[in-house]
Design a protein around this motif. Structure first.
Motif, PDB file in Angstrom:
ATOM      1  N   LEU A  53       0.826  -1.083  -0.095  1.00 41.82           N
ATOM      2  CA  LEU A  53      -0.024   0.205  -0.042  1.00 41.82           C
ATOM      3  C   LEU A  53       0.946   1.154  -0.101  1.00 41.82           C
ATOM      4  O   LEU A  53       1.720   1.451   0.920  1.00 41.82           O
ATOM      5  N   MET A  54       0.986   2.158  -1.102  1.00 39.87           N
ATOM      6  CA  MET A  54       1.837   3.290  -1.094  1.00 39.87           C
ATOM      7  C   MET A  54       0.809   4.492  -1.458  1.00 39.87           C
ATOM      8  O   MET A  54      -0.186   4.536  -1.949  1.00 39.87           O
ATOM      9  N   ASN A  55       1.486   5.643  -1.011  1.00 41.03           N
ATOM     10  CA  ASN A  55       1.019   6.806  -1.189  1.00 41.03           C
ATOM     11  C   ASN A  55       1.494   7.202  -2.797  1.00 41.03           C
ATOM     12  O   ASN A  55       2.215   6.567  -3.216  1.00 41.03           O
ATOM     13  N   GLU A  56       1.228   8.434  -3.348  1.00 44.63           N
ATOM     14  CA  GLU A  56       1.625   8.952  -4.663  1.00 44.63           C
ATOM     15  C   GLU A  56       3.002   8.973  -4.902  1.00 44.63           C
ATOM     16  O   GLU A  56       3.767   8.481  -5.826  1.00 44.63           O
ATOM     17  N   GLU A  57       3.656   9.607  -3.764  1.00 46.88           N
ATOM     18  CA  GLU A  57       5.120   9.675  -3.825  1.00 46.88           C
ATOM     19  C   GLU A  57       6.191   8.212  -3.675  1.00 46.88           C
ATOM     20  O   GLU A  57       6.776   8.225  -4.614  1.00 46.88           O
ATOM     21  N   GLN A  58       5.515   7.565  -3.019  1.00 43.96           N
ATOM     22  CA  GLN A  58       6.197   6.222  -2.694  1.00 43.96           C
ATOM     23  C   GLN A  58       5.961   5.485  -4.146  1.00 43.96           C
ATOM     24  O   GLN A  58       6.962   4.758  -4.408  1.00 43.96           O
ATOM     25  N   TYR A  59       4.805   5.183  -4.609  1.00 45.24           N
ATOM     26  CA  TYR A  59       4.604   4.898  -5.976  1.00 45.24           C
ATOM     27  C   TYR A  59       5.225   5.088  -7.209  1.00 45.24           C
ATOM     28  O   TYR A  59       5.949   4.368  -7.897  1.00 45.24           O
ATOM     29  N   THR A  60       5.571   6.622  -7.278  1.00 44.37           N
ATOM     30  CA  THR A  60       6.551   7.155  -8.326  1.00 44.37           C
ATOM     31  C   THR A  60       7.959   6.441  -8.076  1.00 44.37           C
ATOM     32  O   THR A  60       8.450   6.070  -9.015  1.00 44.37           O
ATOM     33  N   GLU A  61       8.208   6.274  -6.714  1.00 44.96           N
ATOM     34  CA  GLU A  61       9.673   6.079  -6.675  1.00 44.96           C
ATOM     35  C   GLU A  61       9.668   4.357  -6.952  1.00 44.96           C
ATOM     36  O   GLU A  61      10.808   3.994  -7.629  1.00 44.96           O
ATOM     37  N   PHE A  62       8.703   3.832  -6.665  1.00 45.79           N
ATOM     38  CA  PHE A  62       8.618   2.289  -6.937  1.00 45.79           C
ATOM     39  C   PHE A  62       8.710   2.014  -8.615  1.00 45.79           C
ATOM     40  O   PHE A  62       9.197   1.128  -8.908  1.00 45.79           O
TER      41      PHE A  62
ATOM     42  N   SER B  51      -7.193  19.310   3.039  1.00 47.40           N
ATOM     43  CA  SER B  51      -8.231  20.163   2.214  1.00 47.40           C
ATOM     44  C   SER B  51      -8.200  19.643   0.696  1.00 47.40           C
ATOM     45  O   SER B  51      -8.802  19.977  -0.099  1.00 47.40           O
ATOM     46  N   GLN B  52      -7.258  18.582   0.520  1.00 44.65           N
ATOM     47  CA  GLN B  52      -6.858  18.114  -0.887  1.00 44.65           C
ATOM     48  C   GLN B  52      -7.376  16.768  -0.866  1.00 44.65           C
ATOM     49  O   GLN B  52      -6.893  15.827   0.112  1.00 44.65           O
ATOM     50  N   PRO B  53      -7.861  16.136  -1.854  1.00 45.70           N
ATOM     51  CA  PRO B  53      -7.932  14.407  -2.039  1.00 45.70           C
ATOM     52  C   PRO B  53      -6.695  13.769  -1.699  1.00 45.70           C
ATOM     53  O   PRO B  53      -5.421  14.509  -2.296  1.00 45.70           O
ATOM     54  N   ALA B  54      -6.544  12.652  -1.410  1.00 40.77           N
ATOM     55  CA  ALA B  54      -5.213  11.889  -1.408  1.00 40.77           C
ATOM     56  C   ALA B  54      -5.256  10.662  -2.148  1.00 40.77           C
ATOM     57  O   ALA B  54      -6.260   9.838  -2.007  1.00 40.77           O
ATOM     58  N   LYS B  55      -4.128  10.333  -3.115  1.00 40.76           N
ATOM     59  CA  LYS B  55      -4.074   9.259  -3.879  1.00 40.76           C
ATOM     60  C   LYS B  55      -3.392   8.295  -3.353  1.00 40.76           C
ATOM     61  O   LYS B  55      -2.185   8.288  -2.845  1.00 40.76           O
ATOM     62  N   PHE B  56      -3.712   6.983  -3.457  1.00 42.19           N
ATOM     63  CA  PHE B  56      -3.165   5.912  -2.810  1.00 42.19           C
ATOM     64  C   PHE B  56      -3.058   4.880  -3.962  1.00 42.19           C
ATOM     65  O   PHE B  56      -3.972   4.558  -5.100  1.00 42.19           O
ATOM     66  N   TYR B  57      -2.164   3.773  -3.791  1.00 42.20           N
ATOM     67  CA  TYR B  57      -2.052   2.600  -4.678  1.00 42.20           C
ATOM     68  C   TYR B  57      -2.223   1.032  -3.866  1.00 42.20           C
ATOM     69  O   TYR B  57      -1.058   1.170  -3.028  1.00 42.20           O
TER      70      TYR B  57
END
Length: 162
Positions: A96-105, A134-140
Motif C-alpha cells: 500500500l503506497m501513497n503517490e510519492e512512494q509509488y512514483t519511486e517504486f 483540504s485536498q484528496p489523497a491518492k493511494f495505490y
C-alpha cells in the motif's frame, strides 16, 4: 452659534449615520468547510485478476477524510480454478503506497510503503490511512509476484471506510 463639539456633548447635534447592518448570511470559504465523508464507505477493488510481475490499483481518498480505514482480503492461487491456495507457490506480496512512494517504486528506486505483506496467499488487511486535509489523497494497492515464478491468480475485495 454652537460648535459641533458642544452639540455632540449636549446631544442636540445630529449623530453621524451608521451604515445599515448587513444581515445577509455569508457563505463560508470552500477551503474551510466541505461535505464530510464520515460514515460512508467505498469499494476500491472487487475482482479476480492475474499477476505476472506486478499490478496496481489506484484509489483516491476525498478531502476532509479524518480517519479513513482500508479493509480487505485477498487470496492468491496458482491455477485459474482456485486450487492450491494453501501452498507457498501461490504467494504474492502486497504493498500500500501513497503517490510519492509509488512514483519511486515505478521508477525502480528504493521505495518505502505505508503497509506491506510479504509472501502470502491468504491475507486480511485492516489499515488506518493518513487523514486527507483540504485536498484528496491518492493511494495505490500493489500486488507483486516474485521474479521467475509463473502467473498467480488473485481474488481481492477491498473497501475504504470513513
Amino acid at each position: 452659534m454652537v460648535s459641533p463639539l458642544e452639540q455632540l456633548m449636549d446631544g442636540s447635534g445630529s449623530k453621524p449615520e451608521k451604515p445599515p447592518e448587513d444581515h445577509t448570511p455569508r457563505k463560508p470559504s470552500a477551503d474551510l468547510i466541505a461535505p464530510s465523508p464520515v460514515g460512508t464507505s467505498g469499494v476500491i477493488l472487487h475482482k479476480t485478476f492475474s499477476v505476472a510481475t506486478s499490478i496496481n490499483f489506484p484509489f483516491v481518498i476525498p478531502a476532509h477524510a479524518a480517519t479513513p480505514q482500508l479493509r480487505g482480503h485477498f487470496q492468491s492461487f496458482t491455477r485459474q480454478d482456485g486450487t492450491q491456495a494453501g501452498e507457498e507457490s501461490a504467494d504474492v506480496s502486497f504493498l500500500l503506497m501513497n503517490e510519492e512512494q509509488y512514483t519511486e517504486f515505478i521508477n525502480r528506486r528504493p521505495a518505502d510503503a505505508l503497509f506491506s505483506v510479504d509472501s502470502s496467499h491468504d491475507q486480511n488487511i485492516n489499515f488506518g490511512l493518513p487523514a486527507s486535509q483540504s485536498q484528496p489523497a491518492k493511494f495505490y494497492l500493489v500486488f507483486r509476484n516474485s521474479p521467475g515464478e509463473g502467473k498467480k491468480i488473485v481474488k481481492a475485495d477491498f473497501r475504504v471506510d470513513f
